[in-house]
Design a protein around this motif. Structure first.
Motif, PDB file in Angstrom:
ATOM      1  N   LEU A   3      46.640  58.969  49.238  1.00  0.00           N
ATOM      2  CA  LEU A   3      46.637  58.105  48.061  1.00  0.00           C
ATOM      3  C   LEU A   3      47.908  57.278  47.943  1.00  0.00           C
ATOM      4  CD1 LEU A   3      45.074  60.571  45.467  1.00  0.00           C
ATOM      5  CD2 LEU A   3      43.936  58.770  46.751  1.00  0.00           C
ATOM      6  N   ASP A   4      48.635  57.120  49.056  1.00  0.00           N
ATOM      7  CA  ASP A   4      49.824  56.277  49.036  1.00  0.00           C
ATOM      8  C   ASP A   4      49.450  54.888  48.538  1.00  0.00           C
ATOM      9  OD1 ASP A   4      51.419  58.296  50.010  1.00  0.00           O
ATOM     10  OD2 ASP A   4      51.263  57.643  52.091  1.00  0.00           O
ATOM     11  N   SER A   5      50.325  54.290  47.767  1.00  0.00           N
ATOM     12  CA  SER A   5      50.140  52.938  47.209  1.00  0.00           C
ATOM     13  C   SER A   5      49.050  52.870  46.161  1.00  0.00           C
ATOM     14  CB  SER A   5      49.846  51.915  48.317  1.00  0.00           C
ATOM     15  OG  SER A   5      50.875  51.908  49.269  1.00  0.00           O
ATOM     16  N   LYS A   6      48.591  54.009  45.656  1.00  0.00           N
ATOM     17  CA  LYS A   6      47.579  54.024  44.597  1.00  0.00           C
ATOM     18  C   LYS A   6      48.232  54.489  43.298  1.00  0.00           C
ATOM     19  CE  LYS A   6      44.308  53.185  47.543  1.00  0.00           C
ATOM     20  NZ  LYS A   6      43.857  51.859  47.744  1.00  0.00           N
ATOM     21  N   VAL A   7      47.661  54.063  42.186  1.00  0.00           N
ATOM     22  CA  VAL A   7      48.121  54.483  40.865  1.00  0.00           C
ATOM     23  C   VAL A   7      46.963  55.151  40.148  1.00  0.00           C
ATOM     24  CG1 VAL A   7      49.023  53.733  38.629  1.00  0.00           C
ATOM     25  CG2 VAL A   7      49.799  52.607  40.728  1.00  0.00           C
ATOM     26  N   ALA A   8      47.223  56.315  39.573  1.00  0.00           N
ATOM     27  CA  ALA A   8      46.195  57.037  38.821  1.00  0.00           C
ATOM     28  C   ALA A   8      46.682  57.238  37.388  1.00  0.00           C
ATOM     29  CB  ALA A   8      45.923  58.387  39.466  1.00  0.00           C
ATOM     30  N   VAL A   9      45.789  57.064  36.434  1.00  0.00           N
ATOM     31  CA  VAL A   9      46.094  57.330  35.032  1.00  0.00           C
ATOM     32  C   VAL A   9      45.324  58.582  34.642  1.00  0.00           C
ATOM     33  CG1 VAL A   9      45.966  56.488  32.666  1.00  0.00           C
ATOM     34  CG2 VAL A   9      46.432  54.883  34.540  1.00  0.00           C
ATOM     35  N   VAL A  10      46.055  59.601  34.182  1.00  0.00           N
ATOM     36  CA  VAL A  10      45.432  60.864  33.793  1.00  0.00           C
ATOM     37  C   VAL A  10      45.697  61.088  32.314  1.00  0.00           C
ATOM     38  CG1 VAL A  10      45.360  63.351  34.170  1.00  0.00           C
ATOM     39  CG2 VAL A  10      45.789  61.822  36.100  1.00  0.00           C
ATOM     40  N   THR A  11      44.631  61.123  31.524  1.00  0.00           N
ATOM     41  CA  THR A  11      44.787  61.444  30.110  1.00  0.00           C
ATOM     42  C   THR A  11      44.681  62.956  29.964  1.00  0.00           C
ATOM     43  OG1 THR A  11      42.425  61.123  29.714  1.00  0.00           O
ATOM     44  CG2 THR A  11      43.863  59.235  29.338  1.00  0.00           C
ATOM     45  N   GLY A  12      45.429  63.491  29.044  1.00  0.00           N
ATOM     46  CA  GLY A  12      45.440  64.941  28.864  1.00  0.00           C
ATOM     47  C   GLY A  12      46.165  65.640  30.007  1.00  0.00           C
TER      48      GLY A  12
END
Length: 64
Positions: A3-12
């Motif tokens: 997942l290099d160069s990826k952005v993840a948004v995690v709620t909670g």
């Protein structure tokens, strides 16, 4: 999974499944934005990631 160069948004992301997901994504190389109402626990998730990863990490977002 890379997942290099990826952005993840995690709620909670401060506890439970959200925390586990944020940590796993960071370990796989993603930059993670951890949004949670509990700012102290969100910071704890960020610190845990720093200890387990290099070159990736979590940014915690305080509640509005």
């Amino acid at each position: 999974m890379d997942l290099d160069s990826k952005v993840a948004v995690v709620t909670g992301g401060a506890s439970g499944i959200g925390r586990a997901t944020a940590l796993l994504l960071a370990e796989k190389g993603a930059r993670v934005v951890c949004a949670d109402m509990d700012e102290a626990r969100s910071q704890s998730t960020r610190r845990a990631t720093s200890a387990r990863t290099s070159g990736s990490g979590i940014t915690s977002v305080p509640p509005a």
